[in-house]
Design an enzyme around this catalytic site. Sequence first.
Site, short mmCIF file in Angstrom:
data_model
loop_
_atom_site.label_atom_id
_atom_site.label_comp_id
_atom_site.label_asym_id
_atom_site.label_seq_id
_atom_site.Cartn_x
_atom_site.Cartn_y
_atom_site.Cartn_z
N ASP A 129 36.83 56.30 26.81
CA ASP A 129 37.63 55.08 27.13
C ASP A 129 37.97 54.25 25.96
O ASP A 129 36.91 53.84 25.19
CB ASP A 129 37.04 53.96 28.28
N TYR A 143 25.05 47.33 28.35
CA TYR A 143 26.29 47.60 29.05
C TYR A 143 27.38 47.46 28.02
O TYR A 143 27.82 46.61 27.25
CB TYR A 143 26.17 46.62 30.44
N LYS A 188 31.43 51.94 32.13
CA LYS A 188 30.54 52.94 32.84
C LYS A 188 31.06 54.16 32.30
O LYS A 188 31.68 54.47 31.27
CB LYS A 188 31.06 52.90 34.19
P1 13P Z 1 35.18 51.10 32.72
O1 13P Z 1 33.70 51.71 32.42
O2 13P Z 1 35.94 52.01 33.33
O3 13P Z 1 35.59 50.77 31.25
O4 13P Z 1 34.73 49.81 33.68
C1 13P Z 1 34.19 48.74 33.10
C2 13P Z 1 34.18 47.55 33.98
O5 13P Z 1 33.41 46.83 33.59
C3 13P Z 1 35.10 47.59 35.19
O6 13P Z 1 34.64 46.26 35.95
MG MG Z 2 37.27 50.13 30.35
MG MG Z 3 36.62 53.65 32.89
#
Ligand code: 13P
Ligand code: MG
Ligand code: MG
Length: 368
Positions: free
Chosen positions: A13, A230, A233
């Site tokens: 990402d 964090y 994801k």
């Molecule tokens: P991603 O991991 O897809 O970037 O999503 C992060 C997030 O905080 C979604 O609410």
């Molecule tokens: Mg993202």
């Molecule tokens: Mg993502």
Amino acid sequence: MADLLTFSVIKADVGGYVGHSNVHPELLETARKQTAEAISSGLLIDAYVTNCGDDLQLIMTHRHGVDNSEVHQFAWDTFVACTETAKSLKLYGAGQDLLSDTFAGNITGMGPGVAEMEFEERPSEPVIVFMADKTSPGAWNLPLFNIYANPFNSPGLVIDTKMHQGFEFEVMDVIDHKSIRFVCPEEMYEMLMFIGAPRRYMIKHVYRRMDGMIAASASTQRLSLIAGKYVGKDDPVLVTRCQSGLPAVGETLEPFTFAHTAEGWMRGSHHGPLMPCSFEDATPSRFDGPPRVIAAGFQVAEGKLIGARDMFADPAFDRARAQANEVADYLRRHGPFEPHRLGLDEMEYTTMPQLMEKFKDRWVDESE
Ligand code: 13P
Ligand code: MG
Ligand code: MG
Ligand code: 13P
């Protein structure tokens, strides 16, 4: 022996459009320009660039083996170039998954997700690449178990003698950085004790026991464990080979008719149903979700990627999508309560340490 083929899927990402919901077309264009150059230079045989939600995937074939530093460097450089495009458009979280400023030879452990395998191309080589957004690599455990160990999902385990010896599963312990192999069917129950806890134990590879042939390879990186906080994801990928003594394409897709619960969704801190969807619908928007999975089907011909076919763009998955929406409504009603929100120990976006600090003097001792 014929030249072995390497199938590499590397994803990151590097900026969301809008928020965390999609990849901007200019990023895909940047990545496609880079892969076209890598094909002309001979580094890659073929490449297919796509996205699932805000995650950009490079699906590549070549003859350099897994963990090849040139191929990994190429993927890293492509993500850096896409990050520049993302910055110029002020996309959300530009460069999110690139956890280092410099490339150190192997992209594994640097943020991007990697699923690779090397094999001798069969007379016909159907491959499905699964790509997910708003979830974690543990989300593959349940479908992988169903594909390669559950005869109620895959009748090929019963009907095809090449599968009678079963499959071997390599499982990672992502907390202690160890791996173990389980053979199924004999060790199925013991293995389930581990893989039923998918936050810690994740299936990395699956092999056919008859001859050790590699059948599946998944990405298992955990960004929060690498970064210590964090950062988004992990949004995993999974490569599976199909047919001719391996589960058929339809057996490989079948587990996704159940929108099983996976961790991820809003702020990576919730449980939600994994919704199989078409390429076009891989744009998680409601509460940044619910988590999505797409399936790109290819026939591989001398390393060329014939495809992709959009395997979940089939009305037969409509019921799974409806189920996902129903489960999404049900879970959302819990608001900030578990089990919608992840358990305390798993909270990644958590303010818990600060809250503990803030209220540390307010706790009254109630012990006798
Ligand atoms: P991603 O991991 O897809 O970037 O999503 C992060 C997030 O905080 C979604 O609410
Ligand atoms: Mg993202
Ligand atoms: Mg993502
Ligand atoms: P193969 O054994 O040739 O893979 O055929 C099985 C099949 O296609 C069932 O769907």
